[in-house]
Each structure stands twice: as C-alpha cells, then as structure tokens.
Design an enzyme around this catalytic site. Structure first.
Site, PDB file in Angstrom:
ATOM      1  CB  VAL A   1      -0.945  -0.010   1.215  1.00 31.78           C
ATOM      2  CG1 VAL A   1      -1.815   1.246   1.233  1.00 31.78           C
ATOM      3  CG2 VAL A   1      -1.820  -1.265   1.188  1.00 31.78           C
ATOM      4  N   PRO A   2       1.138   1.818  -1.169  1.00 34.99           N
ATOM      5  CG  PRO A   2       0.814   2.666  -3.321  1.00 34.99           C
ATOM      6  CD  PRO A   2       0.229   1.718  -2.318  1.00 34.99           C
ATOM      7  CB  CYS A   3       2.481   5.261   2.657  1.00 22.64           C
ATOM      8  SG  CYS A   3       3.693   4.137   3.351  1.00 22.64           S
ATOM      9  CG  HIS A   4       6.647   4.394  -1.901  1.00 23.02           C
ATOM     10  ND1 HIS A   4       5.970   3.217  -1.631  1.00 23.02           N
ATOM     11  CD2 HIS A   4       6.843   4.418  -3.244  1.00 23.02           C
ATOM     12  CE1 HIS A   4       5.768   2.560  -2.759  1.00 23.02           C
ATOM     13  NE2 HIS A   4       6.278   3.284  -3.762  1.00 23.02           N
TER      14      HIS A   4
END
Length: 190
Positions: free
Chosen positions: A153-156
């Site tokens: 889950v690409p919080c970056h």
C-alpha cells in the site's frame, strides 16, 4: 484482491493464525506477516530487535502467536515483492488483511492503494480531498505513518503539495529509493 477483514480479536472475532518471515530487499530486510485473509504487515529495517517487537505487537493485535513461515501464506507476497524490486512488476494484486487499519486510516489507505498507480505521486491534501475530507492533509500524513502495509500500500507515493518528499516511516532515503525505482525520482549518482 482485497479482503476487508474485521477489526480482529478486539472486535469479538477469534484469533487468526499469523505467519511471518524476514526477506532481503534492495531497501534492506523487510518483516512480512500474513493471515489466512492476506498480507497483514510489512515492516522496514527488520533487524532482530525490530522483529521481536513486531512479533509481540502482532500477537497482541491479532490474538495469536505468530509462527515462522509454516504453510506458505507468504509465498506469493515474497514473489511479488522480489519482482517489484527487480523492476518486473508494477502492482501487487495480493489479498490484504486490513485488520490493523481502522476508520479514517483504512479509508485513506484503501483509496491510496486503489487510485495512485506505480510511477505516480499524490499530495497529502489531494488524497484528503479524494476521501471527502479536504482539510485533513495532516490526518492523511498520520494515516501514512500508521500504514501497516508499506510498499504494498504505497505510502511512499504521497508527497507534499510543493513537491517535497514529506515524511516516511521507513526513512527518507528509503522513500527516495522507492520513488527512484518507480521512475519518479532519478537514481542517486552514488
């Protein structure tokens, strides 16, 4: 695939068996944990001390003692992560167990996973607007910091509106490396 698991044992459910492992990656060792519902936890910088803290925390959160990679629950997640870090995969399409995220955080993380594809970024404020809370940019930042499934889950991919990187639980160098891997930032010179 996306599994919308309940709140876990605190919500009155039975304890869920949990399997874990640590895998090496280009951003360092990653702690992975899964239930029969799907991947439930990813943790950066998984040295021995952090691994022990994660095992204790998961036991408390999920009501079951995690066991080291016993039945293969993590096999597909490991394959997908290997392909992602090799530049061969752009999405994960894995079953996810959302039981470690609740309320607003879960809403924001699900929106992020569904609407911010590989190689793109979104601002904290824009993500807040997408979930119907246009004034909640700081709360979105807090949700990113509480993300139990970073990378997957690409919080970056969430950045400041002025183009700054913002914060990142795995450290800014890790965020830079992930964004470079996806072509958003140039690779470091050295």
């Amino acid at each position: 695939m996306d599994i919308d698991a309940g709140a876990g044992p605190a919500g009155g459910e039975r304890a869920v068996p949990v399997e874990w492992t640590v895998v090496e990656s280009v951003i360092g060792p990653l702690f992975l944990a899964a239930t029969g519902r799907g991947l439930v936890r990813v943790e950066f910088h998984a040295d021995a001390a952090r691994r022990e803290r994660m095992l204790d925390r998961l036991a408390g959160q999920l009501g079951a003692e995690p066991v080291e990679c016993a039945s293969g629950l993590l096999a597909e997640a490991i394959r997908r992560l290997d392909r992602y870090f090799a530049g061969e995969a752009r999405d994960f399409d894995l079953p996810l167990d959302w039981s470690l995220a609740t309320g607003f955080n879960r809403q924001v993380l699900r929106e992020l996973a569904a609407s911010v594809p590989y190689g793109t970024v979104v601002g904290y404020g824009e993500l807040a607007r997408r979930v119907g809370q246009p004034g909640a940019a700081q709360a979105v930042g807090a949700a990113m910091g509480a993300n139990p499934l970073p990378v997957v889950v690409p919080c970056h991919r969430v950045v400041e509106s002025d183009g700054g990187l913002g914060g990142f639980g795995g450290g800014l160098e890790t965020k830079r490396r992930l964004l470079a891997l996806e072509g958003v930032l140039p690779e470091p010179l050295f």
